[in-house]
Scaffold this motif. Structure first.
Motif, PDB file in Angstrom:
ATOM      1  N   LYS A 182      46.153  35.467  41.174  1.00 44.19           N
ATOM      2  CA  LYS A 182      46.560  36.880  41.133  1.00 44.19           C
ATOM      3  C   LYS A 182      46.590  37.466  42.545  1.00 44.19           C
ATOM      4  O   LYS A 182      47.532  38.152  42.939  1.00 44.19           O
ATOM      5  CB  LYS A 182      45.578  37.652  40.259  1.00 44.19           C
ATOM      6  CG  LYS A 182      45.914  39.128  40.106  1.00 44.19           C
ATOM      7  CD  LYS A 182      44.919  39.808  39.197  1.00 44.19           C
ATOM      8  CE  LYS A 182      43.596  39.961  39.879  1.00 44.19           C
ATOM      9  NZ  LYS A 182      43.032  41.240  40.067  1.00 44.19           N
ATOM     10  N   GLU A 183      45.530  37.175  43.326  1.00 49.51           N
ATOM     11  CA  GLU A 183      45.467  37.730  44.679  1.00 49.51           C
ATOM     12  C   GLU A 183      46.540  37.123  45.573  1.00 49.51           C
ATOM     13  O   GLU A 183      47.107  37.814  46.429  1.00 49.51           O
ATOM     14  CB  GLU A 183      44.081  37.505  45.292  1.00 49.51           C
ATOM     15  CG  GLU A 183      43.017  38.451  44.771  1.00 49.51           C
ATOM     16  CD  GLU A 183      43.329  39.906  45.081  1.00 49.51           C
ATOM     17  OE1 GLU A 183      43.574  40.655  44.095  1.00 49.51           O
ATOM     18  OE2 GLU A 183      43.341  40.303  46.259  1.00 49.51           O
ATOM     19  N   THR A 212      36.537  43.704  51.416  1.00 49.27           N
ATOM     20  CA  THR A 212      37.737  43.070  50.874  1.00 49.27           C
ATOM     21  C   THR A 212      38.567  44.097  50.108  1.00 49.27           C
ATOM     22  O   THR A 212      38.037  45.118  49.656  1.00 49.27           O
ATOM     23  CB  THR A 212      37.353  41.896  49.947  1.00 49.27           C
ATOM     24  OG1 THR A 212      38.534  41.356  49.371  1.00 49.27           O
ATOM     25  CG2 THR A 212      36.411  42.338  48.834  1.00 49.27           C
ATOM     26  N   ASP A 213      39.848  43.820  49.964  1.00 56.10           N
ATOM     27  CA  ASP A 213      40.660  44.699  49.109  1.00 56.10           C
ATOM     28  C   ASP A 213      40.939  43.997  47.788  1.00 56.10           C
ATOM     29  O   ASP A 213      41.834  44.376  47.043  1.00 56.10           O
ATOM     30  CB  ASP A 213      41.959  45.106  49.819  1.00 56.10           C
ATOM     31  CG  ASP A 213      42.890  43.932  50.040  1.00 56.10           C
ATOM     32  OD1 ASP A 213      42.443  42.763  49.858  1.00 56.10           O
ATOM     33  OD2 ASP A 213      44.064  44.154  50.397  1.00 56.10           O
ATOM     34  N   TRP A 214      40.162  42.955  47.505  1.00 53.01           N
ATOM     35  CA  TRP A 214      40.314  42.205  46.255  1.00 53.01           C
ATOM     36  C   TRP A 214      39.631  42.986  45.134  1.00 53.01           C
ATOM     37  O   TRP A 214      38.411  43.035  45.059  1.00 53.01           O
ATOM     38  CB  TRP A 214      39.690  40.820  46.454  1.00 53.01           C
ATOM     39  CG  TRP A 214      39.555  40.007  45.227  1.00 53.01           C
ATOM     40  CD1 TRP A 214      40.310  40.037  44.115  1.00 53.01           C
ATOM     41  CD2 TRP A 214      38.554  38.987  45.015  1.00 53.01           C
ATOM     42  NE1 TRP A 214      39.866  39.110  43.217  1.00 53.01           N
ATOM     43  CE2 TRP A 214      38.808  38.453  43.735  1.00 53.01           C
ATOM     44  CE3 TRP A 214      37.516  38.471  45.766  1.00 53.01           C
ATOM     45  CZ2 TRP A 214      38.024  37.431  43.206  1.00 53.01           C
ATOM     46  CZ3 TRP A 214      36.737  37.464  45.236  1.00 53.01           C
ATOM     47  CH2 TRP A 214      36.991  36.942  43.974  1.00 53.01           C
ATOM     48  N   ALA A 215      40.433  43.610  44.287  1.00 49.20           N
ATOM     49  CA  ALA A 215      39.901  44.480  43.240  1.00 49.20           C
ATOM     50  C   ALA A 215      39.519  43.658  42.017  1.00 49.20           C
ATOM     51  O   ALA A 215      40.268  42.777  41.600  1.00 49.20           O
ATOM     52  CB  ALA A 215      40.950  45.512  42.860  1.00 49.20           C
ATOM     53  N   HIS A 216      38.348  43.933  41.464  1.00 41.37           N
ATOM     54  CA  HIS A 216      37.949  43.249  40.234  1.00 41.37           C
ATOM     55  C   HIS A 216      38.356  44.033  39.006  1.00 41.37           C
ATOM     56  O   HIS A 216      38.453  43.489  37.927  1.00 41.37           O
ATOM     57  CB  HIS A 216      36.437  43.003  40.223  1.00 41.37           C
ATOM     58  CG  HIS A 216      36.054  41.759  40.954  1.00 41.37           C
ATOM     59  ND1 HIS A 216      34.826  41.181  40.866  1.00 41.37           N
ATOM     60  CD2 HIS A 216      36.765  40.988  41.801  1.00 41.37           C
ATOM     61  CE1 HIS A 216      34.785  40.095  41.619  1.00 41.37           C
ATOM     62  NE2 HIS A 216      35.943  39.968  42.206  1.00 41.37           N
ATOM     63  N   GLU A 262      41.873  34.722  39.329  1.00 41.48           N
ATOM     64  CA  GLU A 262      41.719  35.655  40.454  1.00 41.48           C
ATOM     65  C   GLU A 262      42.434  35.127  41.693  1.00 41.48           C
ATOM     66  O   GLU A 262      43.109  35.878  42.406  1.00 41.48           O
ATOM     67  CB  GLU A 262      40.228  35.868  40.782  1.00 41.48           C
ATOM     68  CG  GLU A 262      39.451  36.621  39.719  1.00 41.48           C
ATOM     69  CD  GLU A 262      39.805  38.097  39.656  1.00 41.48           C
ATOM     70  OE1 GLU A 262      40.508  38.583  40.561  1.00 41.48           O
ATOM     71  OE2 GLU A 262      39.384  38.755  38.670  1.00 41.48           O
ATOM     72  N   THR A 295      43.747  36.840  51.347  1.00 38.32           N
ATOM     73  CA  THR A 295      42.376  37.327  51.521  1.00 38.32           C
ATOM     74  C   THR A 295      41.329  36.396  50.927  1.00 38.32           C
ATOM     75  O   THR A 295      40.192  36.392  51.366  1.00 38.32           O
ATOM     76  CB  THR A 295      42.223  38.722  50.889  1.00 38.32           C
ATOM     77  OG1 THR A 295      42.895  38.714  49.642  1.00 38.32           O
ATOM     78  CG2 THR A 295      42.802  39.788  51.774  1.00 38.32           C
ATOM     79  N   LEU A 296      41.703  35.615  49.907  1.00 35.59           N
ATOM     80  CA  LEU A 296      40.688  34.792  49.239  1.00 35.59           C
ATOM     81  C   LEU A 296      40.727  33.343  49.726  1.00 35.59           C
ATOM     82  O   LEU A 296      40.345  32.434  48.991  1.00 35.59           O
ATOM     83  CB  LEU A 296      40.886  34.845  47.726  1.00 35.59           C
ATOM     84  CG  LEU A 296      40.849  36.245  47.102  1.00 35.59           C
ATOM     85  CD1 LEU A 296      40.796  36.136  45.591  1.00 35.59           C
ATOM     86  CD2 LEU A 296      39.664  37.047  47.598  1.00 35.59           C
ATOM     87  N   ARG A 345      49.512  39.004  44.780  1.00 35.46           N
ATOM     88  CA  ARG A 345      49.412  40.362  45.300  1.00 35.46           C
ATOM     89  C   ARG A 345      49.593  40.387  46.818  1.00 35.46           C
ATOM     90  O   ARG A 345      50.134  41.323  47.386  1.00 35.46           O
ATOM     91  CB  ARG A 345      48.048  40.965  44.942  1.00 35.46           C
ATOM     92  CG  ARG A 345      47.944  42.458  45.253  1.00 35.46           C
ATOM     93  CD  ARG A 345      46.592  43.025  44.869  1.00 35.46           C
ATOM     94  NE  ARG A 345      45.522  42.548  45.718  1.00 35.46           N
ATOM     95  CZ  ARG A 345      45.182  43.101  46.881  1.00 35.46           C
ATOM     96  NH1 ARG A 345      45.838  44.131  47.347  1.00 35.46           N
ATOM     97  NH2 ARG A 345      44.194  42.591  47.592  1.00 35.46           N
ATOM     98  N   ARG A 359      38.662  31.772  34.977  1.00 44.63           N
ATOM     99  CA  ARG A 359      38.683  33.151  35.481  1.00 44.63           C
ATOM    100  C   ARG A 359      38.822  33.151  37.013  1.00 44.63           C
ATOM    101  O   ARG A 359      39.578  33.929  37.592  1.00 44.63           O
ATOM    102  CB  ARG A 359      37.378  33.849  35.057  1.00 44.63           C
ATOM    103  CG  ARG A 359      37.052  35.105  35.795  1.00 44.63           C
ATOM    104  CD  ARG A 359      37.581  36.317  35.088  1.00 44.63           C
ATOM    105  NE  ARG A 359      37.599  37.443  36.001  1.00 44.63           N
ATOM    106  CZ  ARG A 359      37.957  38.665  35.659  1.00 44.63           C
ATOM    107  NH1 ARG A 359      38.344  38.922  34.435  1.00 44.63           N
ATOM    108  NH2 ARG A 359      37.963  39.629  36.542  1.00 44.63           N
TER     109      ARG A 359
END
Lengths: 308, 669
Positions: free
Chosen positions: A224-225, B469-473, A221, A197-198, A228, A217
């Motif tokens: 991590k994504e 997005t499903d990117w959770a912060h 992210e 997604t990123l 995930r 940071r």
């Protein structure tokens, strides 16, 4: 794999390395050259090239930055080439921007012309800038890569990370919102990918050095994504993205994520491997993070390696 | 009436059109220049030539100065050629002694260089004066209007137009591509702002169409060929096989029950794929006509020929006919109403909103079906995961007001988004967030409905959404869809976690609008909606006489506007029919009989089969081609084809065109 009666002329590319591919991104250069050799294409390094004009140049002295970029394009033009391959996303963007701004703004064009003129270089604005991903996708294509692939992928699933500069604002490399060409090429040679997604989010750029709390940071992210989304490694097309994601994992491990071990590869390393390249000539030995994972994936005993 | 030396006496009139022409072109200069041209007796300028006093000038001058030719330099002939021909005739001249120069659309509106535009206007005027001298007197001919009307498209626009015409006693052919009429309105749940049920107000009209003796309803059919002209269109309609005899089927659905597929397997288009149907199916319970059809792509018998055909056994009326072939009908109508509608914007073109990637991102039309009591979930608003949402985000302007997709405002999305917000709250008690650029509620009761929603506690956030997005912060965003948006009222970037996202897709021209445009010889605007003849004064007419527009094929509009426009199109057709006959432009081709060698080259070239070869008449050898004036459309193909140059065309004679060109090239002295 040319059709009968058709003699395919081997591709030759003029190549602008930029600073990264000669230093932190050495693995990118090694794998790029190996991959093109395995594809039967020639790569010539541009002689006497200089800094592309990225980094802080553009912010501090725009005209100097344009002049630097234009000098590289003019050198390419002097060799008779119509195209210049720029694998680093930052170089790619600055070179593209120079071409574009010279067309759009007379003032930029004039200052660049004057600079080139003083250096005795051609002043026309005519060389096309190309990124290896776009070259692989349009000049070679998924089908040709598939037919030339000789290995079976023995690793895990990959998240394709495009970063920002290669796809924005110019859209020749891929769709700016939802790029998918890396996936298309990797899937064609049998490498599984995830829906990452990123894929176009910021890697932090130079913030990892200047404001590490923010830069690291962002990298956390992204990693991590990717995990995930089901990926075990990340594949990139930019030396800065690769460096950021690869080099700061130790810090992230120390801070928050003890088990983090995600290899961060170049597209050219993965494709080069599938085309039969060897460990060292693809710069796979240079990985900082996830080296053990890579060893496990890609150095299976010869007899186990299924050749296609 | 020519002068003593036998020369023509031309009157020239240059129009200001307010500032439309005079703002760019030096009208006085052009009129003075006109006076210097050969044969020109009077040359005037006037503020509005199309006004009564303007036309009066022409009559007076014809009498006072014994004019025999008139040139008006003003707007497009499309607008006022008829006006000035009538004025010429009122002055006692044959109306075809008039010629029009378009210095508005062809000069003042398209140039910014004022002196150059003035020179161009002078050049155009000079060409027209040279041409008009060559004009000849012509007679117009009238043809009777066939009173039958074709209505293309069975949505609410087509339905309303067809019923209006049928009630007036006219015979109507209603042709619909889908298996049922009803269009998108049949898929809506409620209608804004009154919240009355769409089906309750639509289905009675659908039944009336089917029942009306004056309406011939052909669904699952397309117009495949159009020939002819106003009053007398020849239309070919192809009716595709539904593999069920429409006359025999009673819509009892026993065949559907009996199908070897016990459960539906094919995505049901009526529910936008949210449910499955069988290979033999009824589009929806109130489908009109109430006749089932077979989908040959899904039916086992079509694919393998090895089906038990339980459907055929189950039908006690023997209505199922798997060998049915398409049926081509030829009809003649005098006028046509095009009401082909719109298509919703394909939300996959905005990948950053996650449709197709995140299961709980829906299109607005899908949600219409979800809230509908007869929809795939029986009116339960649930995500694709089956869960009832606690928070829902509605994103406005998806594929509207965006130069990357469609530049225009789709006009209905603000209101239908409000309606869906209300319905979703009613069905789920969820928090509903509307993300809008501007709220556009200009309609009767629309603003009041918006105020009602504000009081109902629906949230409104002004800003174009950047991404879903499903990117959770953080933990609060885990498992949610996060809407990232710049709240332009707060001046900050917000992240709004929700369980369901609704994309308010805009309206765009149908994919095949260009094909329809060519088939009917009408025009499209640049974005692809069909073009009306005049945006204010002829909003349902097209540039082709006898063809009218209704509904969203002309541009996005809501149901009240669509119905009003459909009524207007029907009344335009009625006024044409009741006039009984129509005058045709006398621009037909004719053969100079003495010159024709009888080579027959022209005969196969004529697209309208208007030319025939006459070998002899009354036992006397003729051996010449003849043109049937009633069939000739004035296309000019035979004129260009004739090797001996013996075919001519009224209004486009060689000497007229050559003199016009010579005038244009004769640069100002």
């Amino acid at each position: 794999m040319s059709a009968p009666g058709h003699t395919a002329s081997p591709e030759r590319y003029l190549y602008f390395p930029g600073c990264s591919l000669k230093s932190t991104g050495a693995a990118y250069e090694e794998s790029l050259l190996t991959m093109f050799r395995l594809l039967g294409a020639g790569v010539d390094e541009l002689e006497d090239w200089n800094c592309c004009g990225a980094t802080s140049y553009m912010a501090i002295s725009e005209h100097s930055a344009f002049a630097l970029a234009a000098r590289n394009l003019a050198l390419a033009q002097r060799t008779g080439a119509h195209e210049l391959m720029a694998p680093c996303s930052a170089c790619y963007l600055v070179l593209m921007k120079t071409l574009d701004y010279r067309k759009r703004y007379a003032q930029v064009d004039q200052s660049v012309r004057e600079a080139l003129d003083r250096a005795g270089l051609p002043t026309t604005n005519g060389v096309r800038v190309r990124h290896p991903l776009e070259i692989l996708y349009t000049d070679f294509g998924a089908a040709r890569l598939k037919s030339m692939s000789v290995r079976k992928w023995t690793g895990g699933r990959l998240a394709c990370y495009y970063g920002c500069q290669a796809v924005r604002p110019y859209s020749e490399v891929d769709d700016p919102h939802q790029p998918t060409r890396m996936e298309a090429l990797l899937n064609a040679v049998g490498v599984p990918t995830v829906d990452y997604t990123l894929r176009t989010k910021c890697c932090g750029g130079s913030l990892t050095g200047t404001i590490p709390t923010v830069g690291v940071r962002l990298n956390y992210e992204l990693l991590k994504e990717a995990v995930r989304n089901g990926a075990e490694a990340i594949v990139t097309i930019c030396p800065l993205c690769q460096f950021n994601l690869d080099a700061y994992q130790a810090q992230i491990r120390a801070d928050i994520w003890k088990t983090l071990e995600v290899p961060v590869l170049y597209l050219t390393q993965v494709l080069g491997w599938m085309l039969g390249g060897e460990w060292k000539e693809l710069g796979l030995n240079r990985s900082i993070s996830g080296a053990k994972v890579l060893r496990r994936w890609l150095t299976a005993p010869k007899e186990k390696e299924a050749y296609v | 009436m020519s002068d003593p030396k036998g020369r023509a006496r031309v009157g020239v009139y240059v129009c200001h059109c307010g500032t439309n022409i005079a703002g760019v072109i030096n009208v006085k200069d052009v009129a003075e220049y006109g006076a210097t041209l050969p044969n020109v007796v009077v040359s005037r300028e006037y503020k509005y030539m199309c006004s009564d006093p303007g036309q009066e000038l022409i009559h007076q001058d014809i009498h006072e100065h014994a004019l025999d030719r008139i040139v008006v330099a003003s707007c497009s002939p499309l607008l006022h050629e008829h006006t000035f021909r009538t004025a010429t005739e009122a002055g006692g001249l044959n109306p075809f002694f008039f010629h029009m120069v378009n210095i508005r659309e062809h000069a003042s509106w398209v140039h910014t260089d004022k002196p150059a535009a003035t020179v161009k206007a002078r050049d155009m005027l000079r060409a027209a004066v040279k041409r008009v001298v060559r004009h000849r007197a012509l007679e117009t001919r009238s043809v009777p209007i066939n009173p039958d009307v074709l209505v293309l498209g069975g949505g609410i626009a087509g339905i309303h137009a067809a019923l209006t015409l049928a009630k007036a006693g006219k015979k109507v052919y209603l042709v619909e591509r889908e298996a049922t009429i009803g269009g998108y309105m049949a898929q809506f749940d409620k209608t804004f702002p009154t919240l009355d049920c769409a089906a309750c107000i639509l289905t009675p009209k659908m039944s009336s169409v089917k029942a009306h003796p004056n309406i011939t309803l052909w669904t699952y059919a397309e117009v495949t060929r159009v020939d002819g002209y106003v009053g007398n269109f020849k239309v070919e309609v192809t009716r595709y096989p539904r593999y069920v005899n429409e006359a025999l089927c009673s819509g009892c659905m026993q065949c559907v029950e009996a199908c070897v597929y016990k459960e539906g397997r094919v995505p049901d288009a009526f529910n936008f794929g949210l449910s499955k149907r069988k290979p033999i199916y009824m589009p929806f319970p109130q489908a009109t006509p109430s006749v089932v059809l077979v989908d040959p792509e899904a039916c086992i018998d079509f694919k393998s020929g090895k089906c038990k055909k339980t459907c055929i056994e189950a039908c006690d009326r023997d209505a199922i006919d798997l060998k049915q072939a398409k049926d081509v009908q030829q009809i003649t109508v005098g006028s046509m109403i095009v009401a082909t509608g719109f298509q919703p914007f394909d939300v996959k073109r905005t990948p950053y909103y996650g449709y197709g990637r995140y299961p709980n991102v829906f299109t607005s039309l899908e949600v219409e079906r979800l809230v509908n009591a007869s929809g795939p979930t029986g009116g339960e608003v649930v995500g694709r995961d089956g869960k009832k949402p606690k928070a829902v985000g509605i994103i406005h302007c998806v594929g509207s007001r965006d130069k990357n997709t469609n530049a225009w405002c789709s006009r209905v999305c603000c209101m239908y988004s409000l309606k869906l917000a209300h319905l979703i709250r009613e069905h789920t008690e969820a928090e509903v967030f509307n993300f809008y650029i501007d709220m556009r509620t200009p309609g009767k009761g629309f603003e009041e409905f918006y105020q009602r929603l504000l009081h109902e506690g629906v949230h409104f956030i002004r800003g174009r959404v950047a991404e879903v997005t499903d990117w959770a912060h953080d933990r609060s965003e885990d498992g949610k869809l996060v809407i990232r948006v710049e709240d332009t009222l707060l001046g900050t970037v917000r992240r709004v976690p929700v369980d369901m996202v609704v994309l308010s897709a805009g309206l765009e021209p149908r994919e095949d609008a260009q094909d329809v445009r060519r088939l009917f010889n009408i025009s499209c605007a640049t974005e692809g909606f069909f073009l009306e003849r005049h945006p204010k004064l002829a909003p349902v007419n097209t540039t082709t006489d006898g063809i009218f527009l209704a509904g969203c094929c002309q541009g996005p509009k809501d149901i009240p506007d669509t119905v009003a426009q459909a009524g207007a199109a029907a009344s335009e057709a009625l006024s044409l029919i009741d006039a009984g006959e129509i005058e045709l432009e006398p621009n037909t081709a004719y053969i100079e009989a003495d010159h024709c060698s009888g080579c027959k080259t022209c005969i196969p070239m004529c697209p309208y089969s208007a030319i025939s070869f006459v070998a002899e008449r009354d036992q006397v050898a003729v051996n010449r081609a003849e043109i049937n004036e009633a069939l000739c459309k004035g296309c000019g193909t035979c004129v260009a084809t004739c090797p001996s140059g013996s075919i001519h065309q009224n209004l486009f004679e060689d000497d007229q065109i050559f003199d016009e060109i010579a005038g244009l090239l004769e640069f100002a002295r």
